[in-house]
Design an enzyme around this catalytic site. Structure first.
Site, mmCIF file in Angstrom:
data_model
loop_
_atom_site.group_PDB
_atom_site.id
_atom_site.type_symbol
_atom_site.label_atom_id
_atom_site.label_comp_id
_atom_site.label_asym_id
_atom_site.label_seq_id
_atom_site.Cartn_x
_atom_site.Cartn_y
_atom_site.Cartn_z
ATOM 1 N N LYS A 201 0.849 -1.194 0.000
ATOM 2 C CA LYS A 201 0.000 0.000 0.000
ATOM 3 C C LYS A 201 0.881 1.238 0.000
ATOM 4 C CE LYS A 201 -1.960 2.643 3.094
ATOM 5 N NZ LYS A 201 -2.013 3.936 2.353
ATOM 6 N N GLY A 254 7.757 5.266 7.741
ATOM 7 C CA GLY A 254 6.969 6.471 7.962
ATOM 8 C C GLY A 254 7.303 7.100 9.295
ATOM 9 N N SER A 255 6.354 7.809 9.856
ATOM 10 C CA SER A 255 6.599 8.546 11.089
ATOM 11 C C SER A 255 6.672 7.614 12.291
ATOM 12 C CB SER A 255 5.488 9.573 11.311
ATOM 13 O OG SER A 255 4.275 8.934 11.676
ATOM 14 N N THR A 256 7.375 8.065 13.317
ATOM 15 C CA THR A 256 7.480 7.293 14.547
ATOM 16 C C THR A 256 6.117 7.124 15.200
ATOM 17 O OG1 THR A 256 9.779 7.931 14.938
ATOM 18 C CG2 THR A 256 8.498 7.287 16.863
ATOM 19 N N GLU A 257 5.303 8.158 15.156
ATOM 20 C CA GLU A 257 3.972 8.090 15.752
ATOM 21 C C GLU A 257 3.141 6.966 15.144
ATOM 22 O OE1 GLU A 257 -0.034 10.927 16.241
ATOM 23 O OE2 GLU A 257 1.676 11.603 15.031
ATOM 24 N N ILE A 258 3.100 6.890 13.816
ATOM 25 C CA ILE A 258 2.330 5.841 13.152
ATOM 26 C C ILE A 258 3.006 4.486 13.329
ATOM 27 C CG2 ILE A 258 1.370 5.044 10.963
ATOM 28 C CD1 ILE A 258 0.035 7.540 12.151
ATOM 29 N N GLY A 259 4.327 4.473 13.358
ATOM 30 C CA GLY A 259 5.055 3.230 13.576
ATOM 31 C C GLY A 259 4.709 2.587 14.910
ATOM 32 N N GLU A 276 10.880 1.365 9.825
ATOM 33 C CA GLU A 276 11.903 2.385 9.553
ATOM 34 C C GLU A 276 11.206 3.717 9.744
ATOM 35 O OE1 GLU A 276 13.604 5.333 8.173
ATOM 36 O OE2 GLU A 276 13.183 4.514 6.176
ATOM 37 N N CYS A 310 13.890 11.175 5.979
ATOM 38 C CA CYS A 310 14.024 10.743 7.376
ATOM 39 C C CYS A 310 15.434 10.956 7.912
ATOM 40 C CB CYS A 310 13.615 9.285 7.508
ATOM 41 S SG CYS A 310 14.547 8.153 6.452
ATOM 42 N N GLU A 408 10.717 16.062 14.787
ATOM 43 C CA GLU A 408 10.990 15.941 13.353
ATOM 44 C C GLU A 408 10.022 16.838 12.586
ATOM 45 O OE1 GLU A 408 11.925 12.398 10.186
ATOM 46 O OE2 GLU A 408 10.160 12.156 11.446
#
Length: 504
Positions: A201, A254-259, A276, A310, A408
């Site tokens: 996706k 992607g972002s740390t928040e979504i990770g 990552e 990143c 970030e």
């Protein structure tokens, strides 16, 4: 400091090939065929250089995701891919790389239209890197194997012990919007080489080149169901993929928040997870470095891809004795090279940000830095245009606790600070929840190695920044991720180890 020059920000006309692709019906690539979404919902595609809608993509429903996962599961369970001779998988992956190379001009243009990055940069960087990832991992198809081990607590000859490497299974792969095609290939290459099947996706902001990739997957002869490409929103299509009980592994960039959210949601079935995530990479400039050379490279490290990287060098630490001269060199390089232009402008080195949302995020950080007491040494504003342009910005007089230093931003914003000695700069560089990249600039190689050993980061560069290679592992410390991509570690992430013990 130097003023940002005024230039035309009107997007150039699209080619006939790009226009034809944009006019295609929004569909999903599932089980080797283009299919309609079950509910017909679509998502607009916007050209960041103009701010205008130029196409639409399908918004996959839960039913569509289930369909794609079922196709990948069937393709894995009947071994139509993993059961092939490794040389056959290698040839098809290389054939896909050949097709990307043959269609490089079209893919670079679509990337520029969709993401806002300069077409010249996409063709010089993104496309070759995508090809390199595929070709490197193709070679691993026939080189993965286990080992025979002698027993420790049993007599010699009593048993035969060996290990084998097997593909992990069905993979859900979710890629970001900053390097859409390159990241898609970085994800699918090791999965295919390992013998896995997958559902990919792309980010809803930038799905065009990944959809075009689906055409090339079919043309390369990769069997139906092995690679499925679905478009849709992260909170719906992405969430369904992560939680799906028939998915064995999740790979996300992607972002740390979504990770963190993905990691939590994947624990229900203990899926294998590779993440990552974000970064706040320091550039450490020692007193013996050439300020003009470092200034030029520091500008490239933060303003390339409009800072939407990143590993962008977003925190600059220059020794107090050369700080002002480094900022002068940075300003000169910025004014001469990093002036925002439309993505199809052949002179462009830096384009707009990817979306209005990202524009608001970045300008909000700049304003927050001002209010907190930071001074704007370069830029700090946005050109008046229909697109999402932000001028390259350098903030000085910053405090380590400011949000612009700690968080970030993911835009063309650099925060610059002074340091006095190696202990001081090592402490400042490590004072972050991130640990993805860092660079050290000095002619003293002994000092460089000593400082590199103290930096908590997945990659440390010396006298360069953002140099990557398919044969070198990539990933982060701390909240910058879990696991590694690229290199041997990259394919190992898609393999399970099975131990076989046979009594003789």
């Amino acid at each position: 400091m130097n003023e940002i020059a005024a230039i035309s920000l009107e997007q150039l006309p699209y080619s006939a090939a790009a226009s034809a692709f944009l006019a295609r019906k929004p569909q999903l690539f599932i089980d080797g065929a283009w299919v309609d979404s079950s509910h017909g919902k679509t998502i607009p595609v916007e050209d960041p250089s103009s701010g205008k809608e130029v196409a639409r993509i399908a918004d996959a429903s839960d039913t569509d995701i289930d369909h794609a996962v079922a196709a990948a599961r069937a393709a894995f369970d009947d071994a139509r891919w993993s059961g092939l001779p490794p040389i056959s998988r290698e040839r098809m992956i290389n054939r896909l790389a050949d097709l990307i190379e043959a269609n490089a001009a079209e893919l670079a243009e679509l990337e520029a239209i969709d993401n806002g990055k300069p077409r010249t940069m996409a063709q010089a960087g993104d496309i070759p890197m995508a090809v390199a990832h595929l070709r490197y991992m193709a070679g691993w198809s026939g080189k993965v194997g286990g080992e025979v081990m002698s027993p420790y607590a049993m007599p010699a000859g009593a048993v035969l012990n060996y290990t084998v490497k097997e593909p992990v299974g069905v993979c859900a792969q979710i890629v970001p919007w900053n390097f859409p095609l390159m990241m898609a290939c970085q994800k699918i290459a090791p999965a295919l080489a390992a013998g896995c099947t997958l559902v990919l996706k792309p980010a809803e902001q930038t799905s065009l080149t990944t959809l075009r990739l689906a055409d090339l997957v079919a043309e390369a002869g990769i069997p139906a169901g092995v690679v499925n490409i679905v478009t849709g929103l992260g909170e719906t299509a992405g969430a369904r993929l992560v939680e799906h009980p028939d998915v064995d592994k999740v790979a996300f960039t992607g972002s740390t928040e979504i990770g963190k959210l993905i990691n939590r949601n994947a624990t229900g079935t203990l899926k294998r997870v590779t993440l990552e995530l974000g970064g706040k990479s320091p550039l450490i400039i020692m007193p013996d470095a050439d300020p003009a050379v470092v200034g030029k490279n520091a500008a490239s490290a933060i303003f390339m891809n409009s800072g939407q990287v990143c590993i962008a060098g977003s925190r600059l630490y220059a020794h107090r004795s050369i700080f002002d001269r480094v900022i002068e060199g940075l300003a000169a390089a910025t004014a001469s090279t990093w002036v925002p232009r439309p993505s199809l402008d052949p002179l462009a080195r830096m384009g707009p940000l990817v979306s209005r949302e990202q524009f608001d995020r970045v300008t909000g950080y700049i304003e927050a830095g001002r209010k907190a007491g930071a001074s704007v040494a370069i830029g700090g504003d946005a050109p008046s245009a229909g697109g999402h342009y932000v001028n390259p910005t350098v903030l000085v007089d910053v405090d380590p606790e400011m949000s612009v230093v700690r968080e970030e931003i993911f835009g063309p914003v650099l925060v610059a600070q002074r340091f006095d000695d190696i202990d001081d700069v090592a402490r400042q560089a490590n004072d972050t929840c991130f640990g993805l990249g860092a660079s050290i600039w000095t002619n003293d190689l002994s000092l460089m190695h000593k400082l590199a050993s103290r930096i908590k980061s997945g990659t440390v560069w010396g006298n360069c920044h953002m140099m990557l290679d398919s044969a070198l592992p990539f990933g982060g410390f701390k909240q910058s991720g879990i696991g590694r991509e690229l290199a041997r570690e990259g394919i190992e992430a898609y393999l399970e180890t099975k131990t076989v013990i046979v009594k003789l």
